[in-house]
Design a protein around this motif. Structure first.
Motif, PDB file in Angstrom:
ATOM      1  N   LYS A 111     -48.103   7.700  18.762  1.00 20.82           N
ATOM      2  CA  LYS A 111     -47.055   6.745  19.118  1.00 20.82           C
ATOM      3  C   LYS A 111     -47.599   5.524  19.857  1.00 20.82           C
ATOM      4  CE  LYS A 111     -42.282   6.734  20.720  1.00 20.82           C
ATOM      5  NZ  LYS A 111     -41.173   7.557  21.252  1.00 20.82           N
ATOM      6  N   GLY A 112     -48.567   5.727  20.727  1.00 21.90           N
ATOM      7  CA  GLY A 112     -49.088   4.620  21.513  1.00 21.90           C
ATOM      8  C   GLY A 112     -49.824   3.571  20.696  1.00 21.90           C
ATOM      9  N   TYR A 113     -50.215   3.913  19.473  1.00 21.69           N
ATOM     10  CA  TYR A 113     -50.968   2.986  18.632  1.00 21.69           C
ATOM     11  C   TYR A 113     -50.115   2.339  17.549  1.00 21.69           C
ATOM     12  CZ  TYR A 113     -55.073   5.192  20.740  1.00 21.69           C
ATOM     13  OH  TYR A 113     -56.004   5.648  21.632  1.00 21.69           O
ATOM     14  N   ARG A 114     -48.870   2.746  17.433  1.00 18.79           N
ATOM     15  CA  ARG A 114     -48.061   2.282  16.306  1.00 18.79           C
ATOM     16  C   ARG A 114     -47.733   0.792  16.383  1.00 18.79           C
ATOM     17  NH1 ARG A 114     -43.887   7.432  16.312  1.00 18.79           N
ATOM     18  NH2 ARG A 114     -45.499   9.014  15.898  1.00 18.79           N
ATOM     19  N   LYS A 115     -47.522   0.297  17.593  1.00 18.18           N
ATOM     20  CA  LYS A 115     -47.165  -1.124  17.715  1.00 18.18           C
ATOM     21  C   LYS A 115     -48.280  -2.009  17.163  1.00 18.18           C
ATOM     22  CE  LYS A 115     -45.747  -4.735  20.943  1.00 18.18           C
ATOM     23  NZ  LYS A 115     -45.430  -5.078  22.359  1.00 18.18           N
ATOM     24  N   MET A 165     -41.477   2.631  11.516  1.00 21.41           N
ATOM     25  CA  MET A 165     -42.147   3.782  12.116  1.00 21.41           C
ATOM     26  C   MET A 165     -42.612   3.486  13.537  1.00 21.41           C
ATOM     27  SD  MET A 165     -44.285   5.492   8.948  1.00 21.41           S
ATOM     28  CE  MET A 165     -44.725   3.999   8.072  1.00 21.41           C
ATOM     29  N   ALA A 166     -42.837   2.203  13.842  1.00 24.38           N
ATOM     30  CA  ALA A 166     -43.213   1.809  15.203  1.00 24.38           C
ATOM     31  C   ALA A 166     -41.989   1.505  16.067  1.00 24.38           C
ATOM     32  CB  ALA A 166     -44.120   0.592  15.146  1.00 24.38           C
ATOM     33  N   GLU A 167     -40.786   1.734  15.521  1.00 27.15           N
ATOM     34  CA  GLU A 167     -39.517   1.494  16.220  1.00 27.15           C
ATOM     35  C   GLU A 167     -39.319   0.027  16.578  1.00 27.15           C
ATOM     36  OE1 GLU A 167     -39.037   4.268  19.432  1.00 27.15           O
ATOM     37  OE2 GLU A 167     -39.303   6.009  18.137  1.00 27.15           O
ATOM     38  N   ARG A 168     -39.857  -0.843  15.751  1.00 25.42           N
ATOM     39  CA  ARG A 168     -39.590  -2.276  15.874  1.00 25.42           C
ATOM     40  C   ARG A 168     -38.503  -2.601  14.838  1.00 25.42           C
ATOM     41  NH1 ARG A 168     -43.155  -5.590  18.390  1.00 25.42           N
ATOM     42  NH2 ARG A 168     -43.192  -7.183  16.727  1.00 25.42           N
TER      43      ARG A 168
END
Length: 512
Positions: A309-313, A342-345
């Protein structure tokens, strides 16, 4: 199935070679496959033709008629150069794997034709790896019921070692020489442990497990003195008998068969089988990937494979730059939108999905993403505000109209009721049942339908849907949730089974 250590002993051979020069990215589409590879068109066409020949050979050998329903959901094979594969996979020791997401089954694997040409039949070719993984898919989609670990892997190993002939025929059943060091290395794996590891203990040497499974399958398939025994064993499995009990009935004395296998391994193996060419030549359609698709493919595949999760952005920002670079490429817009989702953007994902629909109004992938974005709004809405769920359903219906065979559209339309705590109407249930026909390999569809059937009082149907999950070869050994639910159904503990299924459904569903 991404299994660490599966091909670990041979990964170094691919890493140490010099990668061949690559050509353009192309897609070769047939009835059963979508091959995505960076090669020239002639090579891609020949590759896709071999895949179709392999599928036809399996159907001849095992008596499986073609199922036109499954043509709408071919297996996508991403054949990647070694260095690109390891960037996508981030899994040292693995050279390829099969997965079955809602969007469609896929195989991501190394493709190294230059290295393959240096090898002999029975060595580990990247071709053998892909055919092993496709054999798993073939079993899941064509063989009803559940099969024990040894046969799942023995079946795949037996099928994978083939030689394609110029006349279109296939010679199948060559020895898996890459298992030789494990088989001849002095370690033993008694038949009872191979047949019934749940009772007698799992072998810790994965290479030996696969090797012994291949050896037993090869012996039972090709040696006339054991003719018919494998069929009797599989019939017992399909009838619900345990692997150990039906093996004793079909094979007789285990010690005698162990001795035969040891002698077979050290002696002359039975010759392979020649499978005649299919009556009709494979139809292959080739297209070049757009510049945007090619630019985003590695990033998109990596994100689809799973990123912490920490790398998705960071991945999403790169994808969004790719979308800006290719503003008139609908496929690139969808790919980038899926990464950002998937990065919740979500705002960025929605803008790119909207742009994709401007460019390609019938893009069912963009419609599905719009529906999922609407569901995200519903999840954040005030209690009783159902507008987001209604909007999501409208998009899922539109996606179904654009692609009437979309498994994801059927699944998410049903889910838009179930996940909202509403009773699903008959049409949504029928859609989920259709999804089960189109995607018999899908864990998400099977679990959702099992829960629905259990709520309808059809415990037997729910049980049948769960059996393949309970016997999946790479499931956690100490936490077989599906088997526990089956046991609850058998014991008449319907409420407990439904509660456990609800938890399992949330786990396998993933993000809304």
């Amino acid at each position: 199935m991404k299994t660490l250590g599966f091909w670990a002993a041979l990964a170094i051979a691919f890493l140490s070679g010099t990668a061949p020069a690559r050509a353009e990215w192309v897609e070769a589409r047939t009835h059963h496959f979508i091959l995505v590879t960076d090669s020239d068109r002639a090579a891609a066409r020949a590759f896709a033709t071999r895949l179709e020949q392999f599928d036809a050979a399996l159907r001849q050998l095992y008596g499986i008629p073609d199922n036109p329903d499954l043509h709408s959901r071919p297996v996508t094979i991403y054949a990647l150069a070694p260095e690109q594969f390891f960037k996508v996979c981030r899994c040292p020791g693995v050279l390829g794997y099969y997965s079955r997401p809602l969007t469609g089954p896929r195989i991501i694997a190394i493709s190294d034709p230059k290295a393959d040409r240096r090898l002999k039949l029975g060595d580990l070719h990247s071709q053998a790896l892909m055919l092993h993984e496709y054999s798993h898919h073939f079993m899941l989609t064509n063989f009803p019921g559940a099969y024990p670990y040894w046969y799942v892997e023995g079946f795949a190993e037996f099928n994978a070692n083939v030689d394609f002939q110029e006349d279109g025929s296939i010679v199948l059943g060559y020895p898996a020489n890459y298992r030789g060091s494990a088989l001849l290395g002095g370690s033993s794996l008694p038949l009872r442990r191979l047949i019934a590891p749940e009772q007698f203990g799992y072998g810790e040497n994965v290479n030996l497990n696969y090797g012994r499974a291949w050896l037993l399958t090869h012996y039972l398939m090709l040696r006339p003195q054991r003719a018919g025994q494998l069929d009797r064993y599989l019939a017992g499995i399909r009838a619900g008998q345990s692997s150990f009990v039906t093996a004793k009935e079909a094979f007789g004395d285990f010690a005698a068969l162990d001795d035969e296998l040891d002698a077979y391994m050290k002696g002359d193996l039975a010759p392979p089988l020649r499978i005649p060419a299919a009556a009709a030549a494979a139809e292959v359609r080739i297209r070049s990937l757009s510049a945007g698709e090619a630019d985003l493919l590695e990033l998109w595949l990596t994100m689809k494979d799973g990123v912490a999760k920490g790398y998705r952005k960071g991945f999403a920002l790169k994808a969004e730059r790719g979308a800006r670079k290719h503003p008139d490429d609908a496929a690139a817009q969808v790919m980038a939108a899926e990464v950002s989702f998937m990065a919740e953007r979500f705002a960025e994902a929605e803008a790119m999905a909207d742009r994709a629909l401007e460019l390609e109004p019938k893009s069912d992938r963009a419609m599905l993403l719009k529906g999922r974005l609407a569901v995200q709004k519903a999840l954040g809405a005030a209690p009783g505000d159902l507008a987001g769920w209604s909007e999501g359903r409208e998009w899922f219906v539109r996606a179904n109209r654009a692609n009437p065979q979309s498994v994801e559209a059927f699944y998410r339309y049903f889910g838009s009721y179930a996940w909202a705590g509403a009773k699903a109407p008959g049409g949504a249930i029928q859609g989920l049942m259709r999804a089960s026909v189109l995607a018999p390999e899908s864990e998400q569809v099977a679990v959702s339908l099992a829960l629905q059937k259990l709520r309808e009082g059809e415990g037997r149907a729910a049980r049948s849907l769960l059996i393949p999950l309970a016997s999946a070869p790479h499931r956690p050994r100490d936490d077989n949730v599906a088997q526990k639910i089956i046991d609850q159904i058998d014991a008449g503990e319907t409420k407990e089974a439904a509660a456990a299924l609800l938890l399992l459904e949330a786990k396998v569903r993933g993000p809304y």
